[in-house]
Design a protein around this motif. Sequence first.
Motif, short mmCIF file in Angstrom:
data_model
loop_
_atom_site.label_atom_id
_atom_site.label_comp_id
_atom_site.label_asym_id
_atom_site.label_seq_id
_atom_site.Cartn_x
_atom_site.Cartn_y
_atom_site.Cartn_z
N MET A 160 -0.61 11.36 2.47
CA MET A 160 -1.81 10.52 2.41
C MET A 160 -1.46 9.16 1.82
O MET A 160 -0.81 9.08 0.77
CB MET A 160 -2.88 11.21 1.56
CG MET A 160 -4.25 10.53 1.65
SD MET A 160 -5.46 11.31 0.58
CE MET A 160 -5.01 10.55 -1.00
N GLN A 161 -1.92 8.12 2.48
CA GLN A 161 -1.69 6.76 1.99
C GLN A 161 -2.74 6.33 0.97
O GLN A 161 -2.46 5.51 0.10
CB GLN A 161 -1.69 5.78 3.16
CG GLN A 161 -0.41 5.78 3.97
CD GLN A 161 -0.40 4.66 4.99
OE1 GLN A 161 -1.24 4.60 5.88
NE2 GLN A 161 0.54 3.74 4.84
N GLY A 162 -3.90 6.85 1.08
CA GLY A 162 -4.97 6.46 0.16
C GLY A 162 -6.31 6.55 0.85
O GLY A 162 -6.45 7.09 1.96
N VAL A 163 -7.34 5.98 0.19
CA VAL A 163 -8.69 5.97 0.74
C VAL A 163 -8.84 4.79 1.68
O VAL A 163 -8.58 3.64 1.30
CB VAL A 163 -9.74 5.92 -0.39
CG1 VAL A 163 -11.14 5.82 0.19
CG2 VAL A 163 -9.62 7.13 -1.31
N GLN A 164 -9.25 5.06 2.91
CA GLN A 164 -9.42 4.01 3.90
C GLN A 164 -10.76 3.30 3.73
O GLN A 164 -10.83 2.08 3.71
CB GLN A 164 -9.33 4.61 5.31
CG GLN A 164 -9.56 3.64 6.44
CD GLN A 164 -8.40 2.69 6.62
OE1 GLN A 164 -7.31 2.91 6.06
NE2 GLN A 164 -8.60 1.63 7.37
N GLU A 165 -11.85 4.09 3.56
CA GLU A 165 -13.18 3.51 3.42
C GLU A 165 -14.17 4.60 3.03
O GLU A 165 -13.85 5.80 3.11
CB GLU A 165 -13.63 2.83 4.71
CG GLU A 165 -13.79 3.80 5.87
CD GLU A 165 -14.32 3.11 7.11
OE1 GLU A 165 -14.69 1.94 7.03
OE2 GLU A 165 -14.35 3.77 8.16
#
Length: 773
Positions: free
Chosen positions: A680-685
């Motif tokens: 996981m790269q992170g929160v997109q939106e």
Amino acid sequence: MDVLLADLGEGLMIRRLGARNLARPARRLGALTAMFVLIAGPLVFGIALLLAGPVQAQGTATVPPEKVKQLFDLLDDPSVKGWMAEQRNQDTGSMAAPAAAGASPAAASSDAVAAPGRMNTMASSTLDRIKHHIEGIVRTLPSLPDQFARVRAAIMEDMSSRGSAGVFLLIALFIAVGLALTRATYKLTRPFRLWIIAQPKDTPIGRAKKIGGRTLYSSLLIVSFALGSAGAFMLFDWPMLIREIVLTFLMAAVFTWSVRLYVLVVLVPSFRKIEYADEVRALPITNETADHWSYWLPRIVGVFAFFAATFILLPGLGIDQDGMVVLSLCADFVLLLLFLIAVWRRPRTQRESAHHHTEATWLLTVYFVALFLERIAGLYTWFWFTLAAFVLPFAIVLTQRGVNFVLRPGSEEAGRPTIPAVTIAVIDRGVRMILILAAAYLLARAWGLDMQAMRDSDTTTTLILRGLINVVVIALAADFGWSIIKALIERKLGIEAQHALIDAEEAPIVDPQQARLRTLLPIIQNILLAVIVVMAVLMMLASVGIQIGPLIAGAGVVGVAVGFGAQTLVKDVISGVFYLLDDAFRVGEYISSGSYRGTVESFSLRSVKLRHHRGPLFTIPFGELGAVQNQSRDWVTDKFNITVGYDTDIEFARKLIKRIGLELAEDPEFKNWVIEPIKMQGVQEFGEYGIVLRVKVTTRPGGAFAMRGRFFLRLRQAFKEQGIELPFPTVHVEGLQSPHGADNAPVEITPELKLAVAQSHTNRRRKKAGTTE
């Protein structure tokens, strides 16, 4: 005498042609024999009766031998030779003088009339030769009894002590000695036979060793028979005539024995009780066909060898040349009947229909009868040409099938070992070259062509023949070289295609170097073929005396003109060259250019073929390709989103995603594709229904699609077990009352209600989009 023996030898070669078409019932044998006797017999004897009157009226002039000797002595005189050469030069000068001074209109008209008449002259001369040949045969027939009487008197005079029965007894005795020595050799060489039997039949090397071992073993038995028969006979001192007769027939027996053993080596008939005979023989034929020709060929060769031995002895016993011609026709007739019997009694293969079998049998019959009639007519040049025109292609095809059959890939139980294609090509083309050169040499000998005299002569006919020989040699060399180059390229392409799979359980991963070879090698193959063809044609033209310098200059001028007139074509070719030099794409890669996208299937000099993933095939000229996006080179990163509920523990979800990504990276199905596992790269939106998480994975090209589907399945199961919600759109309806009056009672979902909910959902999305803007 060599020509006579060669004429007799053609019978054996012709009959072997029958092995190609396989079979006919034996019940038609009587009808065939009767038909041939009814047709060929009256034809020959009818011509003889028509010509008998003039021949008898003419009579035969007897020339004393001493006058013939005086004539030859006179011709050998140097002064006479010089005078004859001077006369020939004067005749040549007198014929050339009018041409040098200029021909008159009358002479020109006579030449114009004579030109179309040459064909009639040639035809009439051929008919005259046939007539004189048949007249010679008919003239010789009455003198044959007297010649045989002289032969019998000469034999009885030299063999008065033994007689003919004693000679036959000597021949039979020494043949028996040869067979006894062969039997002893057979017993002493048992270890070698066991070694041959032990060779595997499931591999090409094993089959080649079996055939080579049987050939060597048969040669050893032949040598034993020759030493026991002819060799033992020569140890004793015999009268000259007896020695010549017995030794000649013993050599005929050795020849027959050799052919029999070699036929058994090649055909391996089933009656020899050899296990798996159909797999270890040298030709792809059935057991019935092998048994048939193993029976007939040695017997026909035995009859031929007997006739050959007889004809070797007859001239020394008093039979003249015309008598030998008549006797050779009788021998040819006997051999023709034997071969026709063998052809009509041959079995029919499973793949050959009865109609095709009958047609092939009748065609062979007509062919053999035509050869026999050419012998009767004395058309020896046409006879040898007709024979070679059929026997040579048949031998080439038979050899090619034999090589491919023996060197075919091994069985699956043995691991399917194979012989390199280059080796097969060298053997096949080498044998073909030997057969063609041998046929050319035999034709030259049969036609009386002297190679040394042809090299030193400058006549038009000699120049043409030399040119044709050079053309054949150049064509053979070009074919041999091209076959090796093609085999090398095909072998390389086959190796790359075979090694495209790393393991039977692993996904296909193509080595970049191998993909580049598969891209360039077909183009190189086409270029080399064009170069070889052009060079071979130019060398052939130069060998026949045509100046190729002007041709090359003219080709250059034409090339420049074509280049100016076909600029688009030249642009496509040059663009393709630079695409290949830049290594922009390779066969098997997925590319996109403008509105075109697909997998590269093949190349030509001016275009590339792209197969779209939905099936259409695009053929795009290199000049129109433009910028290329290669989606199959080195690696690819795939990014996708996952939505979770707003109350989800993001850190816990990240760890679950990472764990599942590592598990997939260790899965044997995907481990060879993964470069960087899913994470996981992170929160997109913050989405409409939940939090959107960004996930990425780096794989080899083509490996992310299947792994993404497996990841979604495992992630859903893991989220379900951990109580993590995967949100989805829902509709909450308020203010509706059921027909029964209960506020919270179930509401009936009608099409109108569905439409209202959908409209409300659309309006809410539009309102949100407007607020965001």
